[in-house]
Design a protein around this motif. Sequence first.
Motif, mmCIF file in Angstrom:
data_model
loop_
_atom_site.group_PDB
_atom_site.id
_atom_site.type_symbol
_atom_site.label_atom_id
_atom_site.label_comp_id
_atom_site.label_asym_id
_atom_site.label_seq_id
_atom_site.Cartn_x
_atom_site.Cartn_y
_atom_site.Cartn_z
ATOM 1 N N ALA A 136 21.905 -17.902 -27.133
ATOM 2 C CA ALA A 136 20.889 -18.945 -26.921
ATOM 3 C C ALA A 136 20.267 -18.819 -25.535
ATOM 4 O O ALA A 136 19.067 -19.083 -25.355
ATOM 5 N N ASP A 139 17.688 -16.270 -25.842
ATOM 6 C CA ASP A 139 16.545 -16.814 -26.577
ATOM 7 C C ASP A 139 15.623 -17.617 -25.668
ATOM 8 O O ASP A 139 14.398 -17.516 -25.746
ATOM 9 N N LYS A 143 10.796 -13.543 -21.393
ATOM 10 C CA LYS A 143 10.970 -12.122 -21.712
ATOM 11 C C LYS A 143 9.986 -11.260 -20.908
ATOM 12 O O LYS A 143 8.936 -11.741 -20.506
ATOM 13 N N HIS A 162 22.571 -9.508 -30.655
ATOM 14 C CA HIS A 162 21.378 -10.361 -30.552
ATOM 15 C C HIS A 162 20.202 -9.719 -31.286
ATOM 16 O O HIS A 162 19.502 -10.369 -32.065
ATOM 17 N N ARG A 166 18.379 -11.477 -34.423
ATOM 18 C CA ARG A 166 17.059 -12.038 -34.144
ATOM 19 C C ARG A 166 15.929 -11.168 -34.671
ATOM 20 O O ARG A 166 14.883 -11.673 -35.065
ATOM 21 N N GLY A 249 17.978 -18.129 -33.595
ATOM 22 C CA GLY A 249 17.332 -17.962 -32.298
ATOM 23 C C GLY A 249 16.097 -18.819 -32.104
ATOM 24 O O GLY A 249 15.236 -18.487 -31.289
ATOM 25 N N ARG A 253 14.277 -22.358 -28.086
ATOM 26 C CA ARG A 253 12.885 -22.239 -27.637
ATOM 27 C C ARG A 253 11.918 -22.983 -28.559
ATOM 28 O O ARG A 253 10.711 -22.756 -28.531
#
Length: 340
Positions: A136, A139, A143, A162, A166, A249, A253
């Motif tokens: 998390a 996430d 990025k 991950h 995801r 995921g 966000r």
Amino acid sequence: AGAGAGGGGLAAADNVDVDGGLAVVPEDSWLSDGVFDWELSLVSDALEDLISSTAAAACGATGVHPVTPDLFNAQSLNAAEIPGVVLATGIKTLVNMTHRKTLPFGDALAAAGVAVVWRPVDLSNPTEKSIDEALAAIDAAPKPVILFASQGAQGEALAQAHATLRTTGCSAPMSDARANSDGLFKFLSEYVQTKICKASQIPGITQVSDDVYISGQVNEAQLEDLRAKGVKAVLNLRSLSEAGALGLGILAREEDLVKSLGLEYANVPVEVSNPTASLKRVTEAFQRLPRPVLVHSAFRTRAGTVTRYLQLQRKRRQEVESGSDKKAQELGTVGATTSS
């Protein structure tokens, strides 16, 4: 299959956590079903990469290794390398999973404009909750992201887990040969399978009135579809502490994602064990949001309970208003008769 002896353990494959309760799935049914077998076979190569890439790290590979375009793993890193790494990858965040809050190259990261998120996790003794929180954190981070763990091989394994969940959305069980591999890899393989099982049980979207929809946890495609249908707001009943629990995921966000679609958003956590405790706050948020609105929880249980209450509340309010109007009309008629 339960998780390895690394502590905490995982729910058995034939048990699915449904909004905090336990729904029992017939033994081996999801594994033997043709559709699930097909989904699981799609990503056997992804977990194969987990072993091969980590083996390479163990043989002495150093530097920053790309796992996906937005996710990198640092096999080794020092202050002198930071400017070049940032220039080459565009890294915005380093997720520090070691127990050292302050890194020796922290000043170099700050000078390069890289944010540091400290999320310590013991990858030598993982639990489902600790991996949920670690993924998390990835996430939620801006990025691209670099993972930094105490051991580069462990960070690589976590990054692969991950990426598998995801990016691919499903995974495959390890073969018999892999079952004897390092405990972390076995744990993560079982972890991924458990998340697939949970995600497969999430109910779809149901329209319960002209302006209200309910659902389990929604993904990006579903949110975009709802916007196209005219939905204007999302009311999320899940706590952020649940982030990572379903392996999608999204929750970590979700607010940013919903607002990026031009929709309004409210998050009022509702306890699984006592969904009525938050009804006042839920009602206030529900009345404030524009319609149509989506109300969602993890598996739709809380969303269903809350919306039934809200609909009953609305019906009673309409009856009261209707009764007041009728009473006013009766009084008006009596007044007119008396005056005449």
